[in-house]
Write an enzyme that holds these catalytic residues in place. Structure first.
Site, PDB file in Angstrom:
ATOM      1  N   TYR A  61      59.210  51.929  -4.653  1.00  0.00           N
ATOM      2  CA  TYR A  61      58.759  50.717  -5.347  1.00  0.00           C
ATOM      3  C   TYR A  61      59.808  50.273  -6.360  1.00  0.00           C
ATOM      4  O   TYR A  61      60.779  50.970  -6.638  1.00  0.00           O
ATOM      5  CB  TYR A  61      57.413  51.001  -6.040  1.00  0.00           C
ATOM      6  CG  TYR A  61      56.680  49.760  -6.448  1.00  0.00           C
ATOM      7  CD1 TYR A  61      56.245  48.834  -5.496  1.00  0.00           C
ATOM      8  CD2 TYR A  61      56.430  49.482  -7.784  1.00  0.00           C
ATOM      9  CE1 TYR A  61      55.575  47.677  -5.873  1.00  0.00           C
ATOM     10  CE2 TYR A  61      55.755  48.340  -8.171  1.00  0.00           C
ATOM     11  CZ  TYR A  61      55.342  47.435  -7.212  1.00  0.00           C
ATOM     12  OH  TYR A  61      54.688  46.290  -7.597  1.00  0.00           O
ATOM     13  N   ARG A 185      45.964  43.700  16.054  1.00  0.00           N
ATOM     14  CA  ARG A 185      44.922  44.332  16.858  1.00  0.00           C
ATOM     15  C   ARG A 185      43.812  43.333  17.143  1.00  0.00           C
ATOM     16  O   ARG A 185      43.540  42.430  16.327  1.00  0.00           O
ATOM     17  CB  ARG A 185      44.330  45.556  16.154  1.00  0.00           C
ATOM     18  CG  ARG A 185      45.324  46.662  15.875  1.00  0.00           C
ATOM     19  CD  ARG A 185      44.614  48.000  15.654  1.00  0.00           C
ATOM     20  NE  ARG A 185      43.612  47.930  14.605  1.00  0.00           N
ATOM     21  CZ  ARG A 185      43.845  48.172  13.324  1.00  0.00           C
ATOM     22  NH1 ARG A 185      45.062  48.472  12.916  1.00  0.00           N
ATOM     23  NH2 ARG A 185      42.865  48.119  12.436  1.00  0.00           N
TER      24      ARG A 185
END
Length: 341
Positions: A61, A185
């Site tokens: 990060y 998906r």
């Protein structure tokens, strides 16, 4: 106990190495922190595991704290002490809070946060929604604000079934802006259709790139929000009309952005980055003030964070595994103080 009625020590999850290993996140006994001027002490009721937290514990990060450090970028709870007279107005109030990036985070029983980064929670907002008050809602608001200011008439986004993706969908619907939603998906496509999404493209289906390009060209899409990076950035860039912009705000693929140079040279495309910390850092103008007015009204209504699991600090390994496994299924929360805040 101290004279203030608070314990001397607290349980917290401490990160000992930026390697992503479960054993590098250890339950530790630490002194309860003391709030300084302009700060308050919050007894943490809930703290989410965001994608940014998963990146943080792996050292990927934009912020790295000296170790050992307590992770957790946001949370909710009750203010139990204040470091100055003004802060006493918040004592006893439930708040959503964001600690300073240089301080220990919310994966602990107590956390210190600046008063300016605490928002009192309305009674209708539960601990989990309050704990998710900042990262996703303010990011969604700030990204959509760029669409408004740029006068874009249609949008496209990757990771559209994520919590932030669903928030962007809601805002686009309120703004009456067509938005093309990229998922990977079939069940994610079904989920978005139920939320009223008109344009959904599945990246796992044949001819995905061409279907995405045709849909974006038909709608005149000129702005893309990308949470994935990797090849997806290039797919989005190619789909945009000439002069379009891709804003990358995440790196779920953990790959570098890949865009063919012809998109820049011959089609005038642009690539930008977005980090919420920069949106608030060093300035507090009309955009930030509008966000602080708008977002609290949206949280718990248009901005709903699905809850997948609530786990104690002792279950850190399981919590991180669940959080990383299927982000569409909902967010995982730590409940450092059990069910009582």
């Amino acid at each position: 106990m101290t004279t203030s009625g608070l314990p001397e020590t607290m349980r917290a999850l401490c990160l000992t190495a930026y390697d992503g290993r479960p054993e590098s996140l250890q339950m530790t006994e630490l002194p309860v922190p003391k709030p300084g001027p302009g700060q308050v002490l919050v007894r943490v009721a809930a703290a989410p595991i965001n994608p940014s937290d998963l990146m943080f514990v792996r050292g990927l990060y934009g912020v790295k704290k000296p170790l050992p450090a307590v992770p957790g970028f946001e949370g909710s709870g009750k203010v139990v002490a204040a470091g100055s007279l003004a802060g006493r107005l918040l004592v006893g109030r439930r708040v959503g809070c964001v600690p300073l990036p240089t301080m220990n985070g919310t994966w602990a029983e107590y956390v210190v946060a600046p008063m300016g980064q605490c928002i009192p929670l309305l009674p209708r907002i539960n601990d989990e929604q309050g704990a998710s008050f900042f990262v996703n809602p303010f990011s969604a608001w700030a990204l959509m604000d760029q669409a408004r200011r740029g006068k874009h008439r249609a949008l496209v986004q990757s990771a559209a079934a994520s919590t932030l993706g669903r928030m962007l969908l809601k805002l686009a619907q309120k703004e009456k802006l067509p938005i093309v939603n990229v998922v990977r998906r079939a069940e994610q496509e079904e989920l978005l259709r139920k939320l009223g999404a008109e344009h959904v493209v599945n990246s796992s289906e044949p001819e995905f790139e061409e279907r995405l390009r045709l849909r974006c060209q038909e709608l005149g899409v000129s702005l893309a929000f990308d949470a994935v990076a990797g090849p997806m950035t290039g797919h989005l860039a190619r789909a945009l009309v000439d002069g379009g912009t891709v804003i990358v705000y995440g790196g779920l693929s953990e790959q570098e952005c890949r865009i063919h140079p012809q998109e820049f040279i011959f089609h005038g495309k642009k690539l930008e980055g977005f980090w919420l910390s920069d949106f608030f850092k060093g300035r507090f103008g009309k955009d930030q003030l509008r966000a602080l007015v708008d977002v609290p009204m949206l949280v718990g209504k248009d901005f709903e964070t699905p809850v997948r699991a609530k786990l104690p600090l002792e279950s850190a390994g399981e919590a991180l595994r669940i959080a990383a496994s299927d982000m569409t299924a909902g967010k995982v929360f730590f409940t450092p103080n059990g069910t009582k805040s």
